[in-house]
Motif scaffolding. Structure first.
Motif, PDB file in Angstrom:
ATOM      1  N   ALA A  84       1.003  -0.988   0.159  1.00  0.00           N
ATOM      2  CA  ALA A  84       0.177   0.066  -0.264  1.00  0.00           C
ATOM      3  C   ALA A  84       0.551   1.568   0.047  1.00  0.00           C
ATOM      4  N   ALA A  85       1.912   1.093   0.992  1.00  0.00           N
ATOM      5  CA  ALA A  85       2.382   2.242   0.991  1.00  0.00           C
ATOM      6  C   ALA A  85       3.686   2.738  -0.515  1.00  0.00           C
ATOM      7  N   GLY A  86       3.683   1.421  -1.363  1.00  0.00           N
ATOM      8  CA  GLY A  86       4.782   1.776  -2.268  1.00  0.00           C
ATOM      9  C   GLY A  86       3.325   1.811  -3.634  1.00  0.00           C
ATOM     10  N   LEU A  87       2.318   1.811  -3.715  1.00  0.00           N
ATOM     11  CA  LEU A  87       1.623   2.117  -4.729  1.00  0.00           C
ATOM     12  C   LEU A  87       1.315   3.926  -4.494  1.00  0.00           C
ATOM     13  N   ALA A  88       1.495   3.741  -2.963  1.00  0.00           N
ATOM     14  CA  ALA A  88       0.888   5.623  -2.192  1.00  0.00           C
ATOM     15  C   ALA A  88       1.969   6.659  -2.828  1.00  0.00           C
ATOM     16  N   VAL A  89       3.811   6.311  -3.052  1.00  0.00           N
ATOM     17  CA  VAL A  89       4.527   7.113  -3.225  1.00  0.00           C
ATOM     18  C   VAL A  89       5.196   6.363  -4.734  1.00  0.00           C
ATOM     19  N   GLY A  90       4.153   5.773  -5.728  1.00  0.00           N
ATOM     20  CA  GLY A  90       4.164   5.220  -7.357  1.00  0.00           C
ATOM     21  C   GLY A  90       5.004   4.111  -7.270  1.00  0.00           C
TER      22      GLY A  90
END
Length: 137
Positions: A84-90
Motif C-alpha cells: 500500500a505504501a509502495g502504491l501510494a508513493v508510485g
C-alpha cells in the motif's frame, strides 16, 4: 468449552482440538460466504502464523474438501502494508505488478473421505450446540 475428555487426554489432545476447532470455524465462515455471495470457493489461500502448522493445513483442506494454498510469504499483513505504501508513493505501477509477486509455497489436497468429513463436522456442530447457554449472566 472443552468436552469429551477422558483420563487419557493430555496436552497434545488439547492442542489438536484447538487446531481442529480453527478448521471447523473456517469451514463455517467459508460456507456462510458462499451462501451470501452465491459463488463457490474453488480453493482457500491462507496466511498468518498458523499456516506453518502442517497438521492444521491438511485438516483444513480435509474439512473444507478443497485445496488449501500457502504463499511463500506467510505474513501478508505486513506485506500488504508495504505494498500500500509502495502504491501510494508510485513505487509500484499498479496492483497487477503486486499480483505478479504472489507465489505459492505449498498446496494441501483433501484426503479425507466424504463420510468421515461429514461425521466429524456433525460431531463438531453437536458439541457447539450443546455449549449454548452454558454460562449464565
Amino acid at each position: 468449552m472443552i468436552a469429551g475428555l477422558t483420563r487419557y487426554a493430555n496436552k497434545g489432545h488439547l492442542a489438536r482440538a484447538v487446531l481442529e476447532a480453527t478448521a471447523y470455524q473456517t469451514r463455517e465462515v467459508v460456507e456462510a460466504m458462499e451462501r451470501d455471495a452465491k459463488i463457490p470457493l474453488a480453493f482457500l489461500r491462507v496466511d498468518g502464523g498458523m499456516v506453518s502448522n502442517e497438521l492444521l493445513m491438511q485438516f483444513q483442506s480435509d474439512i473444507l474438501n478443497r485445496d488449501v494454498v500457502r504463499p511463500k510469504v506467510a505474513e501478508t499483513t505486513a506485506l500488504g502494508a508495504a505494498y500500500a505504501a509502495g502504491l501510494a508513493v508510485g513505487f509500484y505501477k499498479g496492483t497487477e505488478e503486486l499480483q505478479a509477486n504472489w507465489q505459492a509455497d505449498r498446496t494441501w489436497k483433501p484426503a479425507l473421505g466424504e463420510q468421515m468429513r461429514e461425521k466429524l463436522y456433525r460431531e463438531w456442530n453437536k458439541a457447539v450446540t450443546r455449549s449454548f447457554d452454558w454460562a449464565e449472566n
